[in-house]
Design an enzyme around this catalytic site. Structure first.
Site, PDB file in Angstrom:
ATOM      1  N   GLY A  47       0.755  -1.007   0.019  1.00 13.89           N
ATOM      2  CA  GLY A  47       0.250  -0.082  -0.023  1.00 13.89           C
ATOM      3  C   GLY A  47       0.708   1.228   0.093  1.00 13.89           C
ATOM      4  O   GLY A  47       1.763   1.211  -0.467  1.00 13.89           O
ATOM      5  N   ASN A  48       0.177   2.230   0.527  1.00 16.63           N
ATOM      6  CA  ASN A  48       0.766   3.578   0.543  1.00 16.63           C
ATOM      7  C   ASN A  48       0.354   4.354   1.771  1.00 16.63           C
ATOM      8  O   ASN A  48      -0.567   3.980   2.382  1.00 16.63           O
ATOM      9  CB  ASN A  48       0.890   4.377  -0.949  1.00 16.63           C
ATOM     10  CG  ASN A  48      -0.518   4.338  -1.450  1.00 16.63           C
ATOM     11  OD1 ASN A  48      -1.122   5.395  -0.555  1.00 16.63           O
ATOM     12  ND2 ASN A  48      -1.042   3.965  -2.139  1.00 16.63           N
ATOM     13  N   ARG A  49       1.011   5.487   1.898  1.00 14.76           N
ATOM     14  CA  ARG A  49       0.568   6.574   3.263  1.00 14.76           C
ATOM     15  C   ARG A  49      -0.473   7.219   2.943  1.00 14.76           C
ATOM     16  O   ARG A  49      -0.910   8.127   3.804  1.00 14.76           O
ATOM     17  CB  ARG A  49       1.831   7.263   3.329  1.00 14.76           C
ATOM     18  CG  ARG A  49       3.122   6.379   3.725  1.00 14.76           C
ATOM     19  CD  ARG A  49       4.368   7.280   3.889  1.00 14.76           C
ATOM     20  NE  ARG A  49       5.532   6.456   4.359  1.00 14.76           N
ATOM     21  CZ  ARG A  49       5.905   5.800   5.396  1.00 14.76           C
ATOM     22  NH1 ARG A  49       5.108   5.595   6.292  1.00 14.76           N
ATOM     23  NH2 ARG A  49       7.164   5.267   5.592  1.00 14.76           N
ATOM     24  N   ALA A  66      -4.714   7.298  -4.313  1.00 10.71           N
ATOM     25  CA  ALA A  66      -3.263   6.980  -4.611  1.00 10.71           C
ATOM     26  C   ALA A  66      -3.185   5.639  -4.835  1.00 10.71           C
ATOM     27  O   ALA A  66      -3.497   4.858  -4.255  1.00 10.71           O
ATOM     28  CB  ALA A  66      -2.384   7.267  -3.286  1.00 10.71           C
TER      29      ALA A  66
END
Length: 396
Positions: free
Chosen positions: A209-211, A274
């Site tokens: 995933g991402n932030r 995102a």
């Protein structure tokens, strides 16, 4: 702005009932027509005569006694038809529960149930009452019913405690009321907004995933809704925003499918999510266990679909907005994205800069359009970024 607007002010039995007197006075000063409706408990705190004097109308307190004339024999229906905006202030836990569950055992709950006009609720109560799961669930239900909830303020409460539950100050209350009568220039527009970071499973407990917190996308959706748009929010994050068609997804593939389903009938797509660029080729059925004899574990990845490019290639008259979250070479990478993705606008930001990255409430945006110089906006809240963007869209 409020001249001749029909505002039904529902006063329920909390100590903050006396503060509603100033609300009536402020509305009357703006030439609004104000009808006060009171519960029995509210009348223990403030007399109907006081409200009647300020509002210049008899206060409605009974569902069975004509209030103004013998012909007014169904007051809750007459009131519901008359109302442009219903304001519940203060809103006790009792009336919140009744509204959420469709109960109608007095003039206030019955009238609110019959009213199809917008409803604006100001909870005010003890902190522990406000934080009670039952109250929280009821408020969440109201949000799903498109009822506007204004969060209480933090401050000194009647019983001597300090906490969340205090009625907001008069300027904040009036701002929330007036917002309902502001122009709605996006009325009739169908808008898709994506928000949050996608998650690509490695095994049942791990993912790539991402932030991204989704805050920018949520702000875009909220402002579009307030401007009158019919908003579909496709998101990976939980939200209590009301008045939206919320579709939950996790992976890039799910996100793309939902966008493709809604896109043909939309006017605007804001791709604020995102999206993970890669996903594992194989997803383990069980949790992958580490091996003491193996210090390096390899996961083979494959590209996710390029959602923005794929969807934008099918546009007819839709306005497509992409985001470019970069850590270096901001303009170079954003210009390349604008040229390659068939988007109308790219909103670029350097997520390595303080105040402009993930999980913060502010952003610094550079807006790029084809054949025009980039336009850099100063650091501002993400809600203000959303307001500035939609103003740009309306005046482009």
């Amino acid at each position: 702005m409020l001249k001749d607007k029909h505002i039904a002010l529902y006063v329920t039995g909390g100590i903050a009932a006396y503060k509603s007197l100033n609300i009536v006075r402020s509305l009357i000063k703006q030439d609004a027509q104000v009808q006060v409706i009171m519960t029995d408990a509210a009348q223990k705190f403030v007399t109907p005569l006081t409200f009647a004097t300020l509002s210049q109308r008899p206060v409605i307190t009974d569902n069975f006694t004509p209030q103004t004339s013998p012909d007014d024999f169904i007051p809750h229906i007459q009131l519901a038809l008359w109302t442009d905006l219903a304001v519940v202030v203060p809103a006790t836990a009792n009336i919140i529960g009744k509204m959420a569950n469709g109960l109608s055992d007095d003039i206030v709950s019955t009238s609110l149930l019959a009213t199809t006009a917008p409803k604006l609720v100001f909870p005010a109560m003890n902190t522990d009452m406000y934080n009670n799961p039952a109250v929280k669930n009821n408020l969440q239900t109201l949000r799903k019913m498109n009822v506007q909830i204004v969060e209480p303020a933090v401050g000194f409460l009647a019983e001597g405690m300090t906490g969340k539950g205090r009625l907001p100050e008069l300027p904040a209350i009036m701002e929330a009321i007036e917002k309902n009568f502001q122009p709605r220039p996006l009325l009739g527009k169908k808008v898709i907004v994506t928000a949050g970071g996608t998650k690509e499973a490695i095994d049942p407990v791990r993912f790539i995933g991402n932030r991204s917190s989704g805050k920018m996308g949520l702000a875009m959706a909220k402002v579009a809704r307030d401007l009158g748009a019919d908003v579909t929010l496709i998101t990976t994050v939980d939200t209590d925003l009301g008045g939206l068609n919320v579709v939950k997804v996790q992976t890039a593939t799910e996100l793309m499918a939902q966008i493709q389903s809604a896109f043909p009938k939309s006017d605007v797509l804001v791709m604020a999510a995102a999206v993970a660029d890669f996903k594992p080729i194989n997803v383990a059925d069980q949790k992958i266990k580490k091996n003491d004899d193996e210090d390096i574990f390899t996961i083979k990845l494959t590209k996710n679909p390029d959602i923005l490019k794929t969807v934008a290639s099918t546009k007819t008259n839709q306005f497509v907005v992409g985001f470019a979250a970069e850590t270096q070479h901001l303009l170079e990478n954003a210009e390349k994205k604008l040229a390659n993705k068939n988007a109308d606008v790219i909103l670029a930001n350097n997520v390595a800069q303080n105040g402009a990255g993930f999980n913060v409430d502010t952003n610094r945006i550079t807006l790029l359009q084809k054949n025009q110089q980039p336009e850099t906006w100063p650091l501002m809240s993400k809600v203000d970024v959303a307001r500035k963007f939609w103003d740009f869209y309306l005046h482009r």
